[in-house]
Design a protein around this motif. Structure first.
Motif, PDB file in Angstrom:
ATOM      1  N   VAL A 168      25.272  34.790  39.710  1.00 32.24           N
ATOM      2  CA  VAL A 168      26.528  35.078  39.041  1.00 32.24           C
ATOM      3  C   VAL A 168      27.459  34.017  39.059  1.00 32.24           C
ATOM      4  CG1 VAL A 168      28.218  36.521  38.424  1.00 32.24           C
ATOM      5  CG2 VAL A 168      26.220  37.662  38.942  1.00 32.24           C
ATOM      6  N   LYS A 169      27.901  33.415  38.045  1.00 35.44           N
ATOM      7  CA  LYS A 169      28.914  32.399  38.072  1.00 35.44           C
ATOM      8  C   LYS A 169      30.144  33.005  38.361  1.00 35.44           C
ATOM      9  CE  LYS A 169      30.947  28.552  35.577  1.00 35.44           C
ATOM     10  NZ  LYS A 169      31.377  27.749  34.416  1.00 35.44           N
TER      11      LYS A 169
ATOM     12  N   ASP B 183      50.795  42.865  48.223  1.00 36.25           N
ATOM     13  CA  ASP B 183      51.583  42.714  49.635  1.00 36.25           C
ATOM     14  C   ASP B 183      51.458  43.843  50.363  1.00 36.25           C
ATOM     15  OD1 ASP B 183      53.154  40.430  49.105  1.00 36.25           O
ATOM     16  OD2 ASP B 183      55.023  40.933  48.543  1.00 36.25           O
ATOM     17  N   LEU B 184      51.007  44.952  49.915  1.00 35.53           N
ATOM     18  CA  LEU B 184      50.598  46.099  50.810  1.00 35.53           C
ATOM     19  C   LEU B 184      49.178  45.982  51.426  1.00 35.53           C
ATOM     20  CD1 LEU B 184      52.441  49.026  48.859  1.00 35.53           C
ATOM     21  CD2 LEU B 184      53.215  48.200  50.957  1.00 35.53           C
ATOM     22  N   VAL B 185      48.273  45.787  50.462  1.00 31.54           N
ATOM     23  CA  VAL B 185      46.989  45.788  50.724  1.00 31.54           C
ATOM     24  C   VAL B 185      46.344  44.667  51.361  1.00 31.54           C
ATOM     25  CG1 VAL B 185      45.943  45.237  48.533  1.00 31.54           C
ATOM     26  CG2 VAL B 185      44.768  47.030  49.800  1.00 31.54           C
ATOM     27  N   GLN B 186      46.664  43.542  51.088  1.00 32.53           N
ATOM     28  CA  GLN B 186      45.935  42.301  51.581  1.00 32.53           C
ATOM     29  C   GLN B 186      46.230  42.023  53.109  1.00 32.53           C
ATOM     30  OE1 GLN B 186      45.497  39.012  48.013  1.00 32.53           O
ATOM     31  NE2 GLN B 186      47.752  39.470  48.973  1.00 32.53           N
ATOM     32  N   GLY B 187      45.346  41.545  53.987  1.00 32.89           N
ATOM     33  CA  GLY B 187      45.503  41.228  55.071  1.00 32.89           C
ATOM     34  C   GLY B 187      46.229  39.910  55.349  1.00 32.89           C
ATOM     35  N   LYS B 188      46.377  39.516  56.579  1.00 26.88           N
ATOM     36  CA  LYS B 188      47.154  38.080  56.842  1.00 26.88           C
ATOM     37  C   LYS B 188      46.517  37.050  56.369  1.00 26.88           C
ATOM     38  CE  LYS B 188      49.335  39.893  60.944  1.00 26.88           C
ATOM     39  NZ  LYS B 188      49.907  40.010  62.473  1.00 26.88           N
ATOM     40  N   GLN B 189      45.306  36.939  56.053  1.00 21.17           N
ATOM     41  CA  GLN B 189      44.654  35.673  55.421  1.00 21.17           C
ATOM     42  C   GLN B 189      43.815  36.439  54.301  1.00 21.17           C
ATOM     43  OE1 GLN B 189      42.292  34.802  58.984  1.00 21.17           O
ATOM     44  NE2 GLN B 189      43.485  33.060  59.255  1.00 21.17           N
ATOM     45  N   PRO B 190      44.771  36.689  53.150  1.00 19.93           N
ATOM     46  CA  PRO B 190      44.125  37.113  51.878  1.00 19.93           C
ATOM     47  C   PRO B 190      42.972  36.514  51.155  1.00 19.93           C
ATOM     48  CG  PRO B 190      46.276  36.426  51.658  1.00 19.93           C
ATOM     49  CD  PRO B 190      46.022  36.084  52.991  1.00 19.93           C
ATOM     50  N   GLY B 191      43.011  34.991  51.019  1.00 23.85           N
ATOM     51  CA  GLY B 191      42.019  34.547  50.355  1.00 23.85           C
ATOM     52  C   GLY B 191      42.274  34.585  48.826  1.00 23.85           C
ATOM     53  N   ASN B 192      41.249  34.244  48.017  1.00 23.07           N
ATOM     54  CA  ASN B 192      41.523  33.924  46.580  1.00 23.07           C
ATOM     55  C   ASN B 192      41.701  35.453  45.860  1.00 23.07           C
ATOM     56  OD1 ASN B 192      40.847  31.325  46.645  1.00 23.07           O
ATOM     57  ND2 ASN B 192      38.743  31.731  46.133  1.00 23.07           N
ATOM     58  N   ILE B 193      42.512  35.115  44.773  1.00 26.01           N
ATOM     59  CA  ILE B 193      42.665  36.412  44.016  1.00 26.01           C
ATOM     60  C   ILE B 193      41.984  36.422  42.874  1.00 26.01           C
ATOM     61  CG2 ILE B 193      44.349  37.827  42.589  1.00 26.01           C
ATOM     62  CD1 ILE B 193      46.605  36.699  44.613  1.00 26.01           C
ATOM     63  N   TYR B 194      41.126  37.222  42.565  1.00 23.13           N
ATOM     64  CA  TYR B 194      40.121  36.989  41.257  1.00 23.13           C
ATOM     65  C   TYR B 194      40.764  38.143  40.239  1.00 23.13           C
ATOM     66  CZ  TYR B 194      36.943  34.450  43.933  1.00 23.13           C
ATOM     67  OH  TYR B 194      36.473  33.722  45.081  1.00 23.13           O
ATOM     68  N   ILE B 195      40.971  37.893  38.940  1.00 23.84           N
ATOM     69  CA  ILE B 195      41.451  38.808  37.880  1.00 23.84           C
ATOM     70  C   ILE B 195      40.282  39.158  36.796  1.00 23.84           C
ATOM     71  CG2 ILE B 195      43.227  39.155  36.258  1.00 23.84           C
ATOM     72  CD1 ILE B 195      44.638  38.684  38.765  1.00 23.84           C
TER      73      ILE B 195
ATOM     74  N   GLU C  14      36.590  34.932  32.787  1.00 22.83           N
ATOM     75  CA  GLU C  14      36.418  34.895  31.179  1.00 22.83           C
ATOM     76  C   GLU C  14      35.594  35.753  30.603  1.00 22.83           C
ATOM     77  OE1 GLU C  14      35.948  30.770  30.572  1.00 22.83           O
ATOM     78  OE2 GLU C  14      37.945  30.191  31.126  1.00 22.83           O
ATOM     79  N   ASP C  15      34.728  36.478  31.703  1.00 20.09           N
ATOM     80  CA  ASP C  15      33.546  37.268  31.194  1.00 20.09           C
ATOM     81  C   ASP C  15      34.016  38.653  31.204  1.00 20.09           C
ATOM     82  OD1 ASP C  15      31.175  38.825  30.903  1.00 20.09           O
ATOM     83  OD2 ASP C  15      30.414  37.840  32.862  1.00 20.09           O
ATOM     84  N   SER C  16      33.777  39.442  29.850  1.00 20.03           N
ATOM     85  CA  SER C  16      34.351  40.630  29.596  1.00 20.03           C
ATOM     86  C   SER C  16      33.137  41.806  30.409  1.00 20.03           C
ATOM     87  CB  SER C  16      34.600  41.044  27.988  1.00 20.03           C
ATOM     88  OG  SER C  16      33.175  40.679  27.507  1.00 20.03           O
ATOM     89  N   THR C  17      32.138  41.445  30.798  1.00 20.90           N
ATOM     90  CA  THR C  17      31.060  42.233  31.245  1.00 20.90           C
ATOM     91  C   THR C  17      31.226  42.411  32.765  1.00 20.90           C
ATOM     92  OG1 THR C  17      29.589  40.594  31.437  1.00 20.90           O
ATOM     93  CG2 THR C  17      29.651  41.591  29.374  1.00 20.90           C
ATOM     94  N   GLY C  18      32.440  42.104  33.565  1.00 13.86           N
ATOM     95  CA  GLY C  18      32.268  42.373  35.013  1.00 13.86           C
ATOM     96  C   GLY C  18      31.731  43.727  35.428  1.00 13.86           C
ATOM     97  N   THR C  19      32.084  44.812  34.878  1.00 12.35           N
ATOM     98  CA  THR C  19      31.649  46.218  35.131  1.00 12.35           C
ATOM     99  C   THR C  19      30.187  46.428  35.094  1.00 12.35           C
ATOM    100  OG1 THR C  19      33.813  47.024  34.833  1.00 12.35           O
ATOM    101  CG2 THR C  19      31.969  48.800  34.881  1.00 12.35           C
ATOM    102  N   THR C  20      29.897  46.014  33.878  1.00 14.08           N
ATOM    103  CA  THR C  20      28.437  45.728  33.299  1.00 14.08           C
ATOM    104  C   THR C  20      27.759  44.952  34.408  1.00 14.08           C
ATOM    105  OG1 THR C  20      29.100  46.373  31.092  1.00 14.08           O
ATOM    106  CG2 THR C  20      26.748  45.638  31.489  1.00 14.08           C
ATOM    107  N   LEU C  21      27.879  43.886  34.319  1.00 15.10           N
ATOM    108  CA  LEU C  21      27.272  43.086  35.376  1.00 15.10           C
ATOM    109  C   LEU C  21      27.018  43.477  36.675  1.00 15.10           C
ATOM    110  CD1 LEU C  21      25.888  40.003  35.166  1.00 15.10           C
ATOM    111  CD2 LEU C  21      28.189  39.197  35.863  1.00 15.10           C
ATOM    112  N   GLY C  22      28.009  44.118  37.254  1.00 14.87           N
ATOM    113  CA  GLY C  22      27.865  44.618  38.624  1.00 14.87           C
ATOM    114  C   GLY C  22      26.976  45.669  38.678  1.00 14.87           C
TER     115      GLY C  22
END
Length: 471
Positions: free
Chosen positions: A430-431, A371-383, A410-418
């Motif tokens: 990247v999917k 609620d604090l950080v997103q703008g008025k048009q926040p878009g998708n949330i990726y976890i 579902e990918d545990s390698t997000g940091t590594t991939l980035g």
């Protein structure tokens, strides 16, 4: 039979270490090695186990070199950490950022640190502002600090150790350090006030090659003399790289681990509030990204048990009026000045129900931060990360944000991939996460229960007004 070409990423998290081998052709994870990351509690202060990590890394690189053709070595690490060198030796042990020793010099430090308007970095606890660590070391260990001729950010230390090349890099410099002015993309006034500018090497792009592995190391570890060492990246920023490159903007990425880091890509910096412990991180591409974070993984460990929770457990929690109020970590976040407490008959909860309460708590704090950080048009949330496997947390977050899609990696390698995606010739497609969260019916509406929680939080336990907490 020829060996597969790979890029090997050393991922140093605050809690765990990981080495991943990714196929250079398509980023397929071909090997992963893990171990806990500990802190050495010894004189002169709690310090990172640099040599322990180094020996573990070298042993495993030597093993991986027998199985794969290692073309590149890259590094991603937690923030709030720098290494002070005198020549090719440590001038000072590397301070653990969770130590509060450096806060003892805050009165003097606060006279030097830049304004929030300049750094977009709030005053954080312990050593989370890297400038505070360096200031304290300079004051307390003046003889040793006087020999320092180079300060390396943590990913760049590992790059130097493998290549012999010293460099600086923007994502680590811009991670709530007080050292960087993200809007002008220059060092902050603190660096000149303290006379540190000459100690930082030249700024090189994230992902740029520093050069080949040192010849002696290449021979020792069985690496090709042509194996390139890559200028590394701060871990939370590494997680953002695929989304900045490919996701529709604006969007929000929630990277979960020891820290829950919420980055609102494409949202305005005007949303940032120093009083709420919000900050701007600097992306691998030099752009300022509004962020807020809390130590959700650490709080989860405090609140949960090994027993899994079900929706029935969650229903019981909410029907009983039980709440966990922040916070259960002493490190940062919008509620860092509050001490965690419970409302309701928590003594009656079994282990499964305690895990349900932990999920509820983490989802509520996450929603507050969104609620604090997103703008008025926040878009998708990726976890991404550990909470991406927590169905209760995910279901709550989707119900708390019904106008947005909560999409789960579902990918545990997000940091590594980035980290790999920053490398110039790694043009992987990247999917992105596209798995939505099914909304399951609960007997109590999460939004209504969240509002009860928020009202409790915003009324101080001592009876003071909500403004006392939010100031």
């Amino acid at each position: 039979m020829s060996k597969t070409n790979v890029i090997v990423v050393l991922d140093i998290g605050k809690t765990n270490l990981k080495i991943c081998a990714l196929a250079l052709s398509d980023a397929t994870q071909l090997a992963v090695l893990k171990r806990p990351n500990g802190v050495l509690q010894q004189a002169p202060y709690p310090q990172l186990d640099i040599e322990g990590i180094w020996h573990w890394y070298c042993e495993n690189i030597k093993d991986l070199a027998q199985r794969f053709a290692i073309s590149k070595l890259a590094f991603t690490t937690h923030g709030a950490t720098a290494v002070c060198l005198s020549g090719n030796e440590l001038a000072l042990e590397v301070l653990d950022y969770e130590s509060d020793l450096c806060c003892k010099a805050d009165q003097q430090y606060n006279l030097q640190r830049p304004s929030y308007a300049q750094s977009l970095s709030p005053a954080l606890g312990a050593g989370l502002n890297l400038g505070r660590q360096l200031h304290w070391q300079q004051q307390q260990f003046s003889d040793q600090f006087s020999t320092v001729d180079c300060i390396l950010m943590y990913p760049q230390y590992w790059g130097w150790r493998m290549s012999g090349i010293k460099a600086s890099e923007v994502t680590s410099l811009g991670c709530h350090t007080d050292l960087w002015n993200p809007q002008q993309q220059i060092f902050s006034s603190l660096v000149d006030n303290m006379g540190w500018r000459k100690l930082f090497p030249a700024l090189l792009p994230t992902g740029q090659s520093l050069g080949p592995v040192l010849p002696a190391l290449a021979k020792q570890l069985g690496l090709s003399p042509d194996c390139q060492v890559i200028n590394g990246i701060h871990d939370s920023n590494a997680s953002l790289v695929p989304y900045i490159k490919q996701a529709p903007s604006p969007c929000t990425v929630i990277s979960t681990g020891t820290w829950v880091v919420i980055a609102a890509i494409g949202s305005p910096l005007t949303a940032l509030l120093e009083s709420q412990d919000m900050l701007a991180n600097v992306s691998a591409f030099g752009e300022s990204v509004p962020c807020i974070r809390f130590m959700g993984g650490r709080e989860w460990q405090v609140l949960s048990t090994e027993s899994p929770a079900s929706l029935d457990d969650l229903n019981l929690i909410m029907q009983s009026g039980i709440q966990a109020l922040p916070c259960f970590s002493e490190q940062g976040g919008p509620f860092s000045r509050l001490k965690g407490e419970f409302i309701g008959p928590t003594e009656q909860l079994n282990d499964n129900q305690r895990s349900a309460l932990a999920s509820l708590y983490c989802a509520f704090v996450t929603h507050y931060c969104l609620d604090l950080v997103q703008g008025k048009q926040p878009g998708n949330i990726y976890i991404e990360g550990s909470f991406a496997r927590n169905s209760i947390y995910l279901n709550l977050l989707q119900q708390l944000n019904p106008q947005q899609k909560v999409l789960v990696s579902e990918d545990s390698t997000g940091t590594t991939l980035g980290t790999g995606l920053c490398v110039g010739d790694c043009e992987w497609q990247v999917k992105l996460p596209n798995t939505g969260v099914p909304v399951l019916q609960l007997e109590t509406q999460p939004l209504e229960y969240y509002q009860i929680w928020l009202n409790l939080v915003l009324t101080h336990r001592d009876g003071s007004k909500s403004e006392d907490i939010r100031r």
